[in-house]
Design a protein around this motif. Structure first.
Motif, short mmCIF file in Angstrom:
data_model
loop_
_atom_site.label_atom_id
_atom_site.label_comp_id
_atom_site.label_asym_id
_atom_site.label_seq_id
_atom_site.Cartn_x
_atom_site.Cartn_y
_atom_site.Cartn_z
N GLU A 36 0.80 -1.16 0.09
CA GLU A 36 -0.09 -0.02 0.14
C GLU A 36 0.83 1.09 -0.16
O GLU A 36 0.51 2.18 -0.52
N GLY A 112 4.81 -7.79 8.37
CA GLY A 112 3.52 -7.23 7.69
C GLY A 112 2.86 -8.28 6.92
O GLY A 112 3.48 -9.42 6.72
N SER A 113 1.57 -8.01 6.63
CA SER A 113 0.78 -9.00 5.90
C SER A 113 0.93 -9.19 4.50
O SER A 113 0.64 -10.15 3.73
N LEU A 117 0.79 -12.43 1.98
CA LEU A 117 -0.03 -12.47 0.64
C LEU A 117 0.69 -12.75 -0.51
O LEU A 117 0.44 -13.45 -1.35
N TYR A 138 -7.62 -4.41 -4.28
CA TYR A 138 -6.08 -4.17 -3.54
C TYR A 138 -5.47 -4.99 -4.58
O TYR A 138 -5.44 -6.10 -4.90
N ASP A 212 -8.46 -11.78 2.99
CA ASP A 212 -7.49 -10.66 3.73
C ASP A 212 -8.38 -9.77 4.71
O ASP A 212 -9.26 -9.23 4.12
N TYR A 215 -8.51 -5.24 7.51
CA TYR A 215 -9.60 -4.13 7.98
C TYR A 215 -10.61 -4.45 8.80
O TYR A 215 -11.54 -3.96 9.14
N ARG A 250 5.74 -2.82 11.09
CA ARG A 250 5.78 -4.13 10.33
C ARG A 250 5.57 -5.54 11.07
O ARG A 250 6.34 -6.02 11.60
#
Ligand code: PLP
Length: 408
Positions: A36, A112-113, A117, A138, A212, A215, A250
């Motif tokens: 992102e 971090g994801s 991913l 995304y 995912d 959020y 992270r």
């Protein structure tokens, strides 16, 4: 209509043979992680720096930052910074497993994801097994699919902006991985648990569904973690970058059956975690008020912004997350530039919605500044000329995205 794209960067056969690498190993060489912040940076009017007191609502960051217990833990770990401290990894895995009620072997943590991913895309897609995602969605997984030469199948969201799981199944009988982001980045909308179950029950053999949940803490929707517990072919991703306010530190996690977690390491092995991320994440989990309190704050600010937009006749997509898509009624790039002139940085743009910009929910004060600036843009009091194509992904100043093509 779903769209397909094969025009993505793949390692050439000659380079592979020169290096003496197997196909899998050379894919590992090519796998570059797109995140992102890189995507946000790529579309910024003035990259790499923000003026003082800028309102930064363009990258889905959390303005609250780490909670106070996490800050204390960070300070306390500094003298231990010379140690790898693997025990801290085990401790965080144990805490996370307890919180989500999984076994420790079903939990793996990463910096971090974005890491799991990308590794999942590399492990489950290939030139024979496609990557299937919602549109707008995304983009990180699309870039990862490109690096392994997988077909990217983008399936439009439903009219309520959920993933159209039936259309996703129909579009790709050769699917290797289905990516479902709920709440979805960039629309902030949900895909129901029953639709995720339907996707899992009807997907091609040997394919995997990745949910995912970056959020999820901002909404009331049920998690898909129960499907991990039930032993399904599903990987759930979580991150400490959003509700926990730790994007710069992270830390993320993948939840799945141990055999699926093993496969994530097909192309690149697991590596040691930064101890700062581990202690801050562990301290954040212990603060049982953090998630409900931050969810309450985000919902309150978001409701206030939506009420203001409604009062003023501006349209947007009703989001359940800490960001939403706003109708710019003009090429979104021009609106973003006009906002930047007022020190309010919004964005990004998705090619399938060129007259919408994604807005991150900042603090109440920041969102008041946003509203004042937005009114000036929409009444034409502040304008900006833009020369480049609206909705394009590439930006000449983008960092680390060169050679990665994004399907239109
Ligand atoms: N998934 C989604 C949908 C995101 O929006 C992001 C970041 O914004 C990530 C995953 C990756 O987050 P991180 O690598 O910071 O954990």
């Amino acid at each position: 209509m779903p769209t397909h794209d094969n025009n993505l960067s793949i390692p050439s056969a000659s380079r592979r043979s020169f290096l003496g690498l197997s196909a899998a190993a050379s894919a590992a060489v090519a796998l570059r992680i797109v995140t992102e912040p890189m995507l946000a940076e790529a579309q910024r009017v003035q990259p790499h720096s923000f003026p003082k007191d800028a309102v930064r609502i363009d990258a889905n960051e959390n303005p609250l930052g780490p909670c106070s217990a996490a800050r204390d833990a960070l300070t306390a770990i500094i003298p231990e910074g010379g140690r790898y401290s693997f025990n801290l990894t085990n401790e965080l895995v144990a805490s996370l497993a307890e919180v989500v009620e999984l076994k420790q072997e079903q939990v793996r943590v990463y910096p971090g994801s974005s890491v799991p991913l990308h590794h999942a895309v590399a492990a489950f897609t290939s030139s024979q097994r496609s990557y299937v995602t919602g549109d707008p969605g995304y983009e990180a997984g699309m870039a990862a699919a490109g690096t392994v030469g997988a077909r990217v199948v983008k399936v439009p969201l439903t009219k309520n902006y959920a993933h159209d799981v039936r259309a996703m199944l129909a579009a790709a009988p050769d699917a290797g991985l289905f990516y479902v982001c709920s709440p979805n980045n960039p629309t902030g909308t949900l895909t129901s648990h029953s639709d995720i179950e339907y996707l899992i029950e009807n997907k091609p053999k040997d394919s995997v569904v990745m949910v995912d949940e970056a959020y999820i803490h901002f909404c009331d929707a049920p998690s898909a973690v129960d499907l991990v517990k039930a032993g399904k072919d599903v990987i759930v991703l979580r991150t400490f970058s959003k509700v926990y306010g730790m994007a710069g530190l992270r830390c993320g996690a993948a939840f799945a059956r141990p055999d699926l977690l093993e496969k994530l390491e097909t192309h690149a092995g697991w590596n040691a975690m930064p101890t700062t991320a581990l202690v801050a994440a562990a301290a954040s989990l212990k603060d049982t008020q953090l998630v409900p309190e931050r969810k309450r704050i985000n919902t309150a600010v978001r409701s206030q912004v939506f009420a203001w937009l409604d009062r003023n006749g501006y349209s947007y997509i009703a989001s359940e997350s800490n960001f939403f898509m706003l109708d710019t009624r003009q090429p979104a790039k021009a609106a973003i530039a006009a906002m930047a002139k007022q020190n309010v940085f919004i964005g990004r743009i998705w090619p399938s919605m060129p007259t919408y910009s994604r807005i991150t929910i900042g603090t109440a004060v920041e969102m008041e500044q946003f509203q004042t600036a937005w009114q000036k843009v929409m009444t034409g009091a502040v304008t900006a000329a833009v020369t480049t194509t609206v909705g394009e992904m590439p930006n000449p100043r983008r960092r680390n995205l060169d050679g990665i093509a994004f399907p239109a």
